[in-house]
Design a protein around this motif. Structure first.
Motif, PDB file in Angstrom:
ATOM      1  N   ASN A  31     159.887   2.637  65.587  1.00  0.00           N
ATOM      2  CA  ASN A  31     160.240   3.227  66.876  1.00  0.00           C
ATOM      3  C   ASN A  31     160.827   2.205  67.839  1.00  0.00           C
ATOM      4  OD1 ASN A  31     159.257   5.739  66.018  1.00  0.00           O
ATOM      5  ND2 ASN A  31     157.181   5.263  66.715  1.00  0.00           N
ATOM      6  N   THR A 116     154.622   0.480  75.401  1.00  0.00           N
ATOM      7  CA  THR A 116     153.921   1.713  75.730  1.00  0.00           C
ATOM      8  C   THR A 116     153.031   1.465  76.936  1.00  0.00           C
ATOM      9  OG1 THR A 116     151.978   1.270  74.350  1.00  0.00           O
ATOM     10  CG2 THR A 116     153.862   2.375  73.286  1.00  0.00           C
ATOM     11  N   THR A 158     161.188   5.892  77.013  1.00  0.00           N
ATOM     12  CA  THR A 158     161.356   6.233  75.597  1.00  0.00           C
ATOM     13  C   THR A 158     160.135   6.964  75.035  1.00  0.00           C
ATOM     14  OG1 THR A 158     160.376   4.187  74.709  1.00  0.00           O
ATOM     15  CG2 THR A 158     162.700   4.104  75.343  1.00  0.00           C
ATOM     16  N   ALA A 160     157.004   9.714  74.453  1.00  0.00           N
ATOM     17  CA  ALA A 160     156.600  11.113  74.545  1.00  0.00           C
ATOM     18  C   ALA A 160     155.446  11.223  75.534  1.00  0.00           C
ATOM     19  CB  ALA A 160     156.168  11.618  73.168  1.00  0.00           C
ATOM     20  N   SER A 161     155.222  12.408  76.062  1.00  0.00           N
ATOM     21  CA  SER A 161     154.186  12.602  77.079  1.00  0.00           C
ATOM     22  C   SER A 161     152.799  12.243  76.554  1.00  0.00           C
ATOM     23  CB  SER A 161     154.196  14.046  77.580  1.00  0.00           C
ATOM     24  OG  SER A 161     153.992  14.950  76.514  1.00  0.00           O
ATOM     25  N   GLU A 163     152.029   9.846  74.606  1.00  0.00           N
ATOM     26  CA  GLU A 163     151.873   8.387  74.670  1.00  0.00           C
ATOM     27  C   GLU A 163     151.587   7.933  76.101  1.00  0.00           C
ATOM     28  OE1 GLU A 163     151.759   6.180  72.314  1.00  0.00           O
ATOM     29  OE2 GLU A 163     152.177   7.523  70.641  1.00  0.00           O
ATOM     30  N   THR A 193     153.928  11.065  84.512  1.00  0.00           N
ATOM     31  CA  THR A 193     155.314  10.815  84.105  1.00  0.00           C
ATOM     32  C   THR A 193     155.589   9.326  84.248  1.00  0.00           C
ATOM     33  OG1 THR A 193     156.235  11.077  86.341  1.00  0.00           O
ATOM     34  CG2 THR A 193     156.032  13.088  84.972  1.00  0.00           C
TER      35      THR A 193
END
Length: 347
Positions: A31, A116, A158, A160-161, A163, A193
């Motif tokens: 990723n 992340t 980059t 997803a919600s 994460e 967000t």
């Protein structure tokens, strides 16, 4: 040392220029290779030779087999003790990369560039490295500090919600254990967000950093960072054993709910405070069914947690919002009551 990277990655380039490593290795997963590495390479200003090493994404890759492969790759490229490893990724990459760097030739320097929210606010900070073994999380590892933690908030775009939600749990934890204002700032958000959480990242990082600086080897104060993890890690490990991986942050959220109720049962916080905390955590996190696991299974794993000794479970429990005690021995009946409390939340 923590730095927020600018668009030119100046802090990274300055560090490399000053240290002048013999070689640079960049550890990524599938990723971050696709979503983050191009940005890093576009801003990397050095003539020092570098190699990119890719591993599979996910917790499944955090094993001794992967570590062995990485040691062999470093040896194949004749990496010496002046080499530098850049860990570009989430918690698996920073845990794995730090472990490999700290053990290869008894230690080479490494930088963490977390991509992340979980890695930015938790995994990359504090020098804990490790791998999983036989479904036990981080059961093998070292204490080894990265030379620098370099955060580029734009990488959050980059994710997803799920994460973002996973990392947000650690941010909530930092507020609950050490800073009521941070907790209040976070629970005032309408949704999780990248744009909403970005202004709070540095504060969350500094809360953890300030705790770690006072107790690097986790002999006393640092144990408060384990709030939510005693139960959370046990549940996470049982899902791992059953070949079902749940997000770390969601396991921690589950653990924080159960352990908040436990603190109330132990008369450390009032029922009103516990209700407020649990209500706010549940606003952001889905219920995770643990019906397939018996309380005995969960408690046995908690006993085996590396933070315990002499067969006793050591809890870090809240004594208020922004305050936490550690090495707390609880009534065994109350542990079961807390697990059953969580089970019944979805009834």
């Amino acid at each position: 040392m923590i730095s927020i990277l600018d668009q030119e990655f100046s802090a990274l380039n300055q560090y490399i220029a000053e240290q002048n490593p013999s070689q640079i290795f960049i550890l990524v997963d599938e990723n971050t290779h696709e979503n983050c590495l191009p940005t890093l390479l576009a801003n990397l200003e050095t003539e020092i030779p570098f190699e990119i090493i890719e591993i599979e994404a996910g917790e499944d890759a955090k094993t001794i087999a992967t570590a062995t492969q990485l040691w062999e790759i470093l040896a194949e490229f004749k990496a010496d003790r002046k080499s530098l490893l850049l860990n570009l990724g989430g918690g698996v990459i920073t845990d794995m990369g730090g472990f490999v760097a700290s053990t290869y030739k008894r230690g080479i320097k490494f930088l963490n560039i977390p991509t992340t929210l979980l890695a930015m606010c938790d995994a990359s900070i504090g020098g804990k490295t490790g791998i999983d073994h036989q479904y036990l999380k981080n059961i093998v590892g070292t204490f080894a500090n990265s030379e620098h933690i370099l955060v580029y908030p734009n990488f959050l775009e980059t994710l997803a919600s799920v994460e973002l939600r996973s990392g947000f749990a650690e941010m909530l934890k930092h507020g609950l254990i050490a800073c009521e204002n941070h907790w209040n700032d976070l629970v005032s958000l309408n949704e999780i967000t990248a744009e909403n959480v970005a202004p709070h990242i540095e504060n969350s990082m500094m809360i953890k950093e300030n705790v770690v600086v006072k107790d690097f080897k986790e002999e006393n104060l640092r144990k408060i960072l384990n709030f939510g993890h005693t139960i959370g890690h046990a549940v996470e490990s049982l899902f791992l054993k059953a070949d079902k991986i749940i997000p770390h942050g969601e396991a921690v959220a589950l653990g924080m709910i159960a352990e908040t109720h436990l603190a109330n049962l132990e008369n450390l916080i009032t029922e009103e405070t516990a209700t407020e905390i649990i209500k706010n955590i549940r606003r952001f996190y889905p219920y995770i069914s643990i019906e397939e696991f018996k309380n005995e299974e969960i408690i046995n794993l908690m006993i085996n947690d590396k933070k315990n000794n002499h067969g006793k479970i050591n809890f870090s429990l809240l004594v208020g919002i922004g305050k936490c005690n550690y090495d707390y021995k609880v009534n065994a009946v109350n542990i079961e009551k807390s697990l059953n409390f969580y089970r019944n939340l979805n009834a």
